[in-house]
Design a protein around this motif. Structure first.
Motif, PDB file in Angstrom:
ATOM      1  N   UNK A  44     120.887 157.578  30.403  1.00 17.94           N
ATOM      2  CA  UNK A  44     121.019 157.979  29.007  1.00 17.94           C
ATOM      3  C   UNK A  44     120.385 156.937  28.092  1.00 17.94           C
ATOM      4  N   UNK A  45     119.318 156.280  28.572  1.00 24.30           N
ATOM      5  CA  UNK A  45     118.722 155.184  27.803  1.00 24.30           C
ATOM      6  C   UNK A  45     118.075 155.660  26.505  1.00 24.30           C
ATOM      7  N   UNK A  46     117.756 156.967  26.413  1.00 21.34           N
ATOM      8  CA  UNK A  46     117.117 157.464  25.205  1.00 21.34           C
ATOM      9  C   UNK A  46     118.101 158.155  24.274  1.00 21.34           C
ATOM     10  N   UNK A  47     119.392 157.962  24.499  1.00 18.59           N
ATOM     11  CA  UNK A  47     120.385 158.545  23.618  1.00 18.59           C
ATOM     12  C   UNK A  47     120.988 157.462  22.737  1.00 18.59           C
ATOM     13  N   UNK A  48     121.577 157.885  21.646  1.00 16.95           N
ATOM     14  CA  UNK A  48     122.223 156.926  20.762  1.00 16.95           C
ATOM     15  C   UNK A  48     121.245 155.924  20.203  1.00 16.95           C
ATOM     16  N   UNK A  49     121.672 154.665  20.068  1.00  8.15           N
ATOM     17  CA  UNK A  49     120.810 153.649  19.455  1.00  8.15           C
ATOM     18  C   UNK A  49     119.754 153.085  20.388  1.00  8.15           C
ATOM     19  N   UNK A  50     119.788 153.441  21.673  1.00  6.96           N
ATOM     20  CA  UNK A  50     118.849 152.822  22.608  1.00  6.96           C
ATOM     21  C   UNK A  50     117.403 153.191  22.294  1.00  6.96           C
ATOM     22  N   UNK A  51     117.191 154.398  21.819  1.00  8.71           N
ATOM     23  CA  UNK A  51     115.838 154.796  21.436  1.00  8.71           C
ATOM     24  C   UNK A  51     115.349 153.947  20.271  1.00  8.71           C
ATOM     25  N   UNK A  52     116.230 153.716  19.290  1.00 16.15           N
ATOM     26  CA  UNK A  52     115.859 152.867  18.156  1.00 16.15           C
ATOM     27  C   UNK A  52     115.694 151.409  18.580  1.00 16.15           C
ATOM     28  N   UNK A  53     116.525 150.954  19.523  1.00 12.61           N
ATOM     29  CA  UNK A  53     116.393 149.586  20.012  1.00 12.61           C
ATOM     30  C   UNK A  53     115.050 149.383  20.715  1.00 12.61           C
ATOM     31  N   UNK A  54     114.647 150.375  21.509  1.00 17.97           N
ATOM     32  CA  UNK A  54     113.365 150.264  22.197  1.00 17.97           C
ATOM     33  C   UNK A  54     112.222 150.151  21.195  1.00 17.97           C
ATOM     34  N   UNK A  55     112.269 150.947  20.128  1.00 17.84           N
ATOM     35  CA  UNK A  55     111.237 150.853  19.089  1.00 17.84           C
ATOM     36  C   UNK A  55     111.281 149.501  18.399  1.00 17.84           C
ATOM     37  N   UNK A  56     112.492 149.005  18.118  1.00 16.43           N
ATOM     38  CA  UNK A  56     112.615 147.718  17.441  1.00 16.43           C
ATOM     39  C   UNK A  56     112.041 146.596  18.292  1.00 16.43           C
ATOM     40  N   UNK A  57     112.354 146.603  19.585  1.00 17.87           N
ATOM     41  CA  UNK A  57     111.829 145.568  20.471  1.00 17.87           C
ATOM     42  C   UNK A  57     110.307 145.636  20.565  1.00 17.87           C
ATOM     43  N   UNK A  58     109.766 146.846  20.667  1.00 18.21           N
ATOM     44  CA  UNK A  58     108.316 146.998  20.763  1.00 18.21           C
ATOM     45  C   UNK A  58     107.620 146.548  19.474  1.00 18.21           C
ATOM     46  N   UNK A  59     108.171 146.938  18.320  1.00 18.44           N
ATOM     47  CA  UNK A  59     107.556 146.578  17.041  1.00 18.44           C
ATOM     48  C   UNK A  59     107.568 145.068  16.827  1.00 18.44           C
ATOM     49  N   UNK A  60     108.693 144.426  17.138  1.00 16.07           N
ATOM     50  CA  UNK A  60     108.781 142.988  16.927  1.00 16.07           C
ATOM     51  C   UNK A  60     107.992 142.224  17.986  1.00 16.07           C
ATOM     52  N   UNK A  61     107.883 142.783  19.198  1.00 15.60           N
ATOM     53  CA  UNK A  61     107.062 142.126  20.213  1.00 15.60           C
ATOM     54  C   UNK A  61     105.592 142.152  19.806  1.00 15.60           C
ATOM     55  N   UNK A  62     105.150 143.222  19.133  1.00 16.35           N
ATOM     56  CA  UNK A  62     103.783 143.259  18.621  1.00 16.35           C
ATOM     57  C   UNK A  62     103.560 142.164  17.582  1.00 16.35           C
ATOM     58  N   UNK A  63     104.578 141.881  16.775  1.00 16.89           N
ATOM     59  CA  UNK A  63     104.436 140.851  15.751  1.00 16.89           C
ATOM     60  C   UNK A  63     104.211 139.480  16.376  1.00 16.89           C
ATOM     61  N   UNK A  64     104.968 139.169  17.433  1.00 22.20           N
ATOM     62  CA  UNK A  64     104.847 137.844  18.052  1.00 22.20           C
ATOM     63  C   UNK A  64     103.829 137.829  19.185  1.00 22.20           C
ATOM     64  N   UNK A  65     103.435 139.002  19.689  1.00 23.08           N
ATOM     65  CA  UNK A  65     102.493 139.044  20.787  1.00 23.08           C
ATOM     66  C   UNK A  65     101.063 139.301  20.369  1.00 23.08           C
ATOM     67  N   UNK A  66     100.852 139.833  19.165  1.00 25.99           N
ATOM     68  CA  UNK A  66      99.505 140.145  18.678  1.00 25.99           C
ATOM     69  C   UNK A  66      99.201 139.392  17.388  1.00 25.99           C
ATOM     70  N   UNK A  67     100.046 139.593  16.368  1.00 24.42           N
ATOM     71  CA  UNK A  67      99.749 139.019  15.056  1.00 24.42           C
ATOM     72  C   UNK A  67      99.947 137.503  15.024  1.00 24.42           C
ATOM     73  N   UNK A  68     100.951 137.001  15.717  1.00 26.65           N
ATOM     74  CA  UNK A  68     101.175 135.562  15.732  1.00 26.65           C
ATOM     75  C   UNK A  68     100.025 134.814  16.419  1.00 26.65           C
ATOM     76  N   UNK A  69      99.558 135.230  17.605  1.00 30.21           N
ATOM     77  CA  UNK A  69      98.384 134.547  18.182  1.00 30.21           C
ATOM     78  C   UNK A  69      97.153 134.596  17.289  1.00 30.21           C
ATOM     79  N   UNK A  70      96.956 135.713  16.580  1.00 29.64           N
ATOM     80  CA  UNK A  70      95.821 135.775  15.655  1.00 29.64           C
ATOM     81  C   UNK A  70      95.993 134.795  14.501  1.00 29.64           C
ATOM     82  N   UNK A  71      97.229 134.609  14.055  1.00 31.51           N
ATOM     83  CA  UNK A  71      97.490 133.622  13.005  1.00 31.51           C
ATOM     84  C   UNK A  71      97.170 132.217  13.496  1.00 31.51           C
ATOM     85  N   UNK A  72      97.587 131.885  14.704  1.00 29.15           N
ATOM     86  CA  UNK A  72      97.273 130.567  15.255  1.00 29.15           C
ATOM     87  C   UNK A  72      95.771 130.399  15.447  1.00 29.15           C
TER      88      UNK A  72
END
Length: 349
Positions: free
Chosen positions: A57-85
């Motif tokens: 049931x990983x896609x029920x309740x808040x888990x779907x939103x959590x997965x999006x949150x983790x992916x969005x924030x990982x893009x910030x530190x995995x893509x945009x942060x290295x470009x900033x450095x």
């Protein structure tokens, strides 16, 4: 005159050949700390994402939103942060970022940032419904509604920042480090974009967190008053306890996000001359900004036992612990519950 020449000239006039610019120790420390924090955060985000989709049931309740949150924030530190450095390293060697690069980079950076912050607001709304209006909760956990929420965040980010992107001078490279920024800070359009991107979602999330914590405290007071008649009140369900735990983690994460995202614009408004004189201040404050994204995996690790067990298993080269079966909810559903303790079959958090 080219943008690079202008940036170089502004860089020289801005720093006035000060010794701070050539402080290799501070710069090396910043790059080292930022790089290590970036790598650590990416690893933990990958772990959190794997845990999110591992459970039934990983896609029920808040888990779907959590997965999006983790992916969005990982893009910030995995893509945009290295470009900033990379921007800082190039500027350190006299290779200055052009306005064309900033136009493309900052456009996607702001869209990603907006989706991440509004995603945090969506998680707060999810906990608000789950605890304050539990009987309405199944209506807000349908896949169609959750996907529409997430899609709306990204579309809103594109609509808000598209006017800046269409202007050739909407995003520029500012001295001394040629970091990308808005060309016209303080304008009405800039303030509106900042409000929709950061201030409004954080304010809405804060109001919902206050209501949720008040409801949890009221439920505990009600339970304490009825301890004399234990048979009339069933114990709080495991699903409700998980709801409260996630709400507490999101509240702590909200506080850190407020501090990290408000410090830089506040100092730029209150102490602009001081920031102009301290050439290494801006990179460190940018690091504080990204600390808001670092806080998510750190808080989940510190406040979630399952996350700690899984992380320790990875460090010990052991398989991830299997998900425990869901506890039966029939007893809790068949009895009259205390305010805020009602649970639904669709909530797996």
């Amino acid at each position: 005159m080219s943008n690079s020449s202008l940036s170089c000239r502004n860089y020289t006039l801005f720093t006035n050949h000060s010794a701070v610019v050539h402080d290799n120790a501070h710069f090396a420390t910043y790059v080292t700390v930022s790089s290590l924090a970036c790598l650590f955060t990416i690893v933990v985000y990958l772990l959190l994402i794997s845990l999110t989709f591992r459970r039934r049931f990983s896609l029920s309740g808040p888990r779907f939103l959590l997965a999006h949150q983790f992916l969005a924030e990982m893009l910030m530190v995995g893509v945009h942060w290295p470009l900033l450095l990379l921007q800082l390293l190039l500027a350190r060697h006299g290779i200055f970022t052009s306005n064309t690069f900033c136009r493309h980079f900052y456009f996607f950076y702001e869209i990603n940032m907006m989706a991440a912050i509004w995603g945090l607001c969506a998680l707060s709304f999810n906990r608000f419904i789950a605890i304050v209006y539990p009987h309405l909760y199944p209506r807000f956990t349908r896949q169609r509604f959750l996907r529409a929420q997430i899609l709306a965040f990204w579309i809103l980010g594109i609509a808000v920042h598209l006017p800046f992107y269409l202007r050739t001078n909407g995003f520029v490279a500012e001295p001394p480090w040629t970091l990308c920024n808005y060309a016209r800070q303080g304008s009405l359009m800039f303030d509106l974009a900042a409000t929709l991107r950061v201030h409004l979602p954080l304010a809405l999330a804060g109001v919902m967190h206050v209501v949720v914590l008040w409801q949890v405290a009221a439920s505990r007071r009600h339970a304490n008053r009825t301890t004399a008649d234990a048979a009339a009140l069933p114990p709080a369900s495991g699903a409700y306890r998980k709801r409260v735990q996630l709400a507490k983690m999101l509240f702590a994460n909200w506080i850190v996000h407020c501090v990290c995202f408000s410090t830089l614009p506040m100092l730029k408004s209150v102490l602009p001359l001081w920031m102009l004189q301290q050439t290494m201040t801006l990179p460190w404050l940018r690091g504080l900004l990204y600390s808001g994204y670092l806080s998510t995996p750190v808080l989940f690790y510190a406040m979630n036992r399952e996350c700690r067990e899984a992380f320790n298993s990875v460090l010990m080269c052991k398989p991830l612990p299997n998900a425990k079966p869901r506890a039966s909810m029939s007893y809790a559903l068949s009895r009259k519950e205390a305010p805020g303790t009602a649970i639904s079959r669709s909530d797996a958090a």
